[in-house]
Motif scaffolding. Structure first.
Motif, PDB file in Angstrom:
ATOM      1  N   LEU A   1     -32.841 -19.756 -48.523  1.00 44.35           N
ATOM      2  CA  LEU A   1     -32.227 -19.930 -47.015  1.00 44.35           C
ATOM      3  C   LEU A   1     -32.802 -18.629 -46.343  1.00 44.35           C
ATOM      4  O   LEU A   1     -32.402 -17.426 -46.680  1.00 44.35           O
ATOM      5  CB  LEU A   1     -30.752 -19.835 -47.214  1.00 44.35           C
ATOM      6  CG  LEU A   1     -29.800 -20.044 -45.893  1.00 44.35           C
ATOM      7  CD1 LEU A   1     -30.212 -21.107 -45.081  1.00 44.35           C
ATOM      8  CD2 LEU A   1     -28.576 -19.662 -45.905  1.00 44.35           C
ATOM      9  N   PHE A   2     -33.223 -18.769 -45.095  1.00 43.22           N
ATOM     10  CA  PHE A   2     -33.776 -17.763 -44.269  1.00 43.22           C
ATOM     11  C   PHE A   2     -32.916 -17.725 -42.894  1.00 43.22           C
ATOM     12  O   PHE A   2     -32.820 -18.828 -42.514  1.00 43.22           O
ATOM     13  CB  PHE A   2     -35.109 -17.897 -43.776  1.00 43.22           C
ATOM     14  CG  PHE A   2     -36.130 -17.811 -45.189  1.00 43.22           C
ATOM     15  CD1 PHE A   2     -36.682 -16.374 -45.528  1.00 43.22           C
ATOM     16  CD2 PHE A   2     -36.371 -19.119 -45.848  1.00 43.22           C
ATOM     17  CE1 PHE A   2     -37.438 -16.627 -46.886  1.00 43.22           C
ATOM     18  CE2 PHE A   2     -37.230 -18.921 -47.010  1.00 43.22           C
ATOM     19  CZ  PHE A   2     -37.742 -17.871 -47.328  1.00 43.22           C
ATOM     20  N   LYS A   3     -32.795 -16.487 -42.395  1.00 40.19           N
ATOM     21  CA  LYS A   3     -32.271 -16.335 -41.110  1.00 40.19           C
ATOM     22  C   LYS A   3     -33.564 -16.132 -40.111  1.00 40.19           C
ATOM     23  O   LYS A   3     -34.406 -15.120 -40.359  1.00 40.19           O
ATOM     24  CB  LYS A   3     -31.261 -15.342 -41.124  1.00 40.19           C
ATOM     25  CG  LYS A   3     -30.839 -15.203 -39.623  1.00 40.19           C
ATOM     26  CD  LYS A   3     -29.727 -13.874 -39.637  1.00 40.19           C
ATOM     27  CE  LYS A   3     -28.971 -14.046 -38.309  1.00 40.19           C
ATOM     28  NZ  LYS A   3     -28.079 -13.005 -38.086  1.00 40.19           N
ATOM     29  N   VAL A   4     -33.711 -16.864 -39.292  1.00 42.11           N
ATOM     30  CA  VAL A   4     -34.799 -16.863 -38.334  1.00 42.11           C
ATOM     31  C   VAL A   4     -34.583 -16.257 -36.947  1.00 42.11           C
ATOM     32  O   VAL A   4     -33.681 -16.690 -36.343  1.00 42.11           O
ATOM     33  CB  VAL A   4     -35.425 -18.234 -37.986  1.00 42.11           C
ATOM     34  CG1 VAL A   4     -36.705 -18.514 -36.949  1.00 42.11           C
ATOM     35  CG2 VAL A   4     -35.654 -19.076 -39.317  1.00 42.11           C
ATOM     36  N   THR A   5     -35.386 -15.193 -36.661  1.00 40.33           N
ATOM     37  CA  THR A   5     -35.364 -14.764 -35.196  1.00 40.33           C
ATOM     38  C   THR A   5     -36.521 -15.198 -34.558  1.00 40.33           C
ATOM     39  O   THR A   5     -37.326 -15.535 -35.005  1.00 40.33           O
ATOM     40  CB  THR A   5     -34.778 -13.486 -35.326  1.00 40.33           C
ATOM     41  OG1 THR A   5     -36.062 -12.792 -35.603  1.00 40.33           O
ATOM     42  CG2 THR A   5     -33.659 -12.822 -36.288  1.00 40.33           C
ATOM     43  N   SER A   6     -36.514 -14.784 -33.077  1.00 42.16           N
ATOM     44  CA  SER A   6     -37.628 -14.839 -32.497  1.00 42.16           C
ATOM     45  C   SER A   6     -38.623 -14.167 -32.827  1.00 42.16           C
ATOM     46  O   SER A   6     -39.742 -14.360 -32.443  1.00 42.16           O
ATOM     47  CB  SER A   6     -37.233 -14.609 -30.861  1.00 42.16           C
ATOM     48  OG  SER A   6     -36.943 -13.292 -30.309  1.00 42.16           O
ATOM     49  N   THR A   7     -38.722 -13.088 -33.525  1.00 44.27           N
ATOM     50  CA  THR A   7     -39.876 -12.146 -33.839  1.00 44.27           C
ATOM     51  C   THR A   7     -39.985 -12.066 -35.204  1.00 44.27           C
ATOM     52  O   THR A   7     -41.147 -11.568 -35.755  1.00 44.27           O
ATOM     53  CB  THR A   7     -39.470 -10.700 -33.492  1.00 44.27           C
ATOM     54  OG1 THR A   7     -38.210 -10.317 -33.846  1.00 44.27           O
ATOM     55  CG2 THR A   7     -39.331 -10.636 -31.759  1.00 44.27           C
ATOM     56  N   SER A   8     -39.041 -12.524 -36.155  1.00 43.77           N
ATOM     57  CA  SER A   8     -39.453 -12.439 -37.515  1.00 43.77           C
ATOM     58  C   SER A   8     -38.659 -13.509 -38.306  1.00 43.77           C
ATOM     59  O   SER A   8     -37.579 -14.092 -38.020  1.00 43.77           O
ATOM     60  CB  SER A   8     -38.935 -10.904 -38.157  1.00 43.77           C
ATOM     61  OG  SER A   8     -37.287 -10.943 -38.056  1.00 43.77           O
ATOM     62  N   LEU A   9     -38.714 -13.412 -39.698  1.00 48.04           N
ATOM     63  CA  LEU A   9     -38.129 -14.328 -40.553  1.00 48.04           C
ATOM     64  C   LEU A   9     -37.588 -13.366 -41.703  1.00 48.04           C
ATOM     65  O   LEU A   9     -38.299 -12.473 -42.425  1.00 48.04           O
ATOM     66  CB  LEU A   9     -39.162 -15.318 -41.263  1.00 48.04           C
ATOM     67  CG  LEU A   9     -38.647 -16.525 -42.107  1.00 48.04           C
ATOM     68  CD1 LEU A   9     -37.775 -17.494 -41.696  1.00 48.04           C
ATOM     69  CD2 LEU A   9     -39.809 -17.047 -43.127  1.00 48.04           C
ATOM     70  N   SER A  10     -36.345 -13.499 -41.820  1.00 46.00           N
ATOM     71  CA  SER A  10     -35.770 -12.759 -43.106  1.00 46.00           C
ATOM     72  C   SER A  10     -36.138 -12.829 -44.214  1.00 46.00           C
ATOM     73  O   SER A  10     -36.633 -13.778 -44.732  1.00 46.00           O
ATOM     74  CB  SER A  10     -34.194 -12.790 -42.874  1.00 46.00           C
ATOM     75  OG  SER A  10     -33.708 -14.026 -43.536  1.00 46.00           O
ATOM     76  N   LEU A  11     -35.730 -11.904 -45.372  1.00 45.66           N
ATOM     77  CA  LEU A  11     -35.947 -12.101 -46.624  1.00 45.66           C
ATOM     78  C   LEU A  11     -34.995 -13.256 -47.083  1.00 45.66           C
ATOM     79  O   LEU A  11     -33.859 -13.409 -46.523  1.00 45.66           O
ATOM     80  CB  LEU A  11     -35.688 -10.881 -47.479  1.00 45.66           C
ATOM     81  CG  LEU A  11     -36.766  -9.672 -47.231  1.00 45.66           C
ATOM     82  CD1 LEU A  11     -36.237  -8.448 -47.971  1.00 45.66           C
ATOM     83  CD2 LEU A  11     -38.144 -10.121 -47.742  1.00 45.66           C
ATOM     84  N   PRO A  12     -35.338 -14.169 -47.991  1.00 46.44           N
ATOM     85  CA  PRO A  12     -34.614 -15.053 -48.515  1.00 46.44           C
ATOM     86  C   PRO A  12     -32.989 -14.556 -48.919  1.00 46.44           C
ATOM     87  O   PRO A  12     -32.978 -13.500 -49.596  1.00 46.44           O
ATOM     88  CB  PRO A  12     -35.185 -15.833 -49.687  1.00 46.44           C
ATOM     89  CG  PRO A  12     -36.176 -15.123 -49.940  1.00 46.44           C
ATOM     90  CD  PRO A  12     -36.505 -13.980 -48.968  1.00 46.44           C
TER      91      PRO A  12
END
Length: 108
Positions: free
Chosen positions: A77-88
């Motif tokens: 499961l990732f948290k997506v932002t406009s500039t990056s993708l979080s670590l799982p």
């Protein structure tokens, strides 16, 4: 920023040539998506089954969350932002993180 999928491509081609869609979806024209405000509720689904892949993979994205299920492996499961993708995030806490009551029996 609104997520899109390959299903949107056929509707975009039909829209581009000003034709009537023979199937009327399930996708939407990319032209219409670009003209609309960001749709936080739009769901994007994807599958991956490469010829020499050891497992199938399924991805679902809604809003700031991207969930990837690998057959025979731990999901991510990732948290997506406009500039990056979080670590799982830990898969065991995925349901709690997104506020789901249960993922048991879900196809993903």
């Amino acid at each position: 920023e609104t997520p899109v999928t390959l299903m949107d491509l056929s509707e975009t081609i039909v829209d581009h040539f000003s034709c009537e869609s023979p199937n009327h979806g399930p996708g939407n024209s990319l032209y219409k998506i670009l003209e609309s405000p960001y749709d936080n509720e739009r769901v994007a689904f994807s599958e991956y089954h490469a010829a020499k892949s050891i497992s199938g993979a399924y991805m679902i994205r809604k809003g700031k969350w991207k969930y990837i299920y690998y057959v025979g492996f731990e999901p991510e499961l990732f948290k997506v932002t406009s500039t990056s993708l979080s670590l799982p995030l830990q898969a065991s806490s995925a349901a709690e993180t997104v506020g789901a009551k249960s993922t048991e029996g879900a196809p993903w």
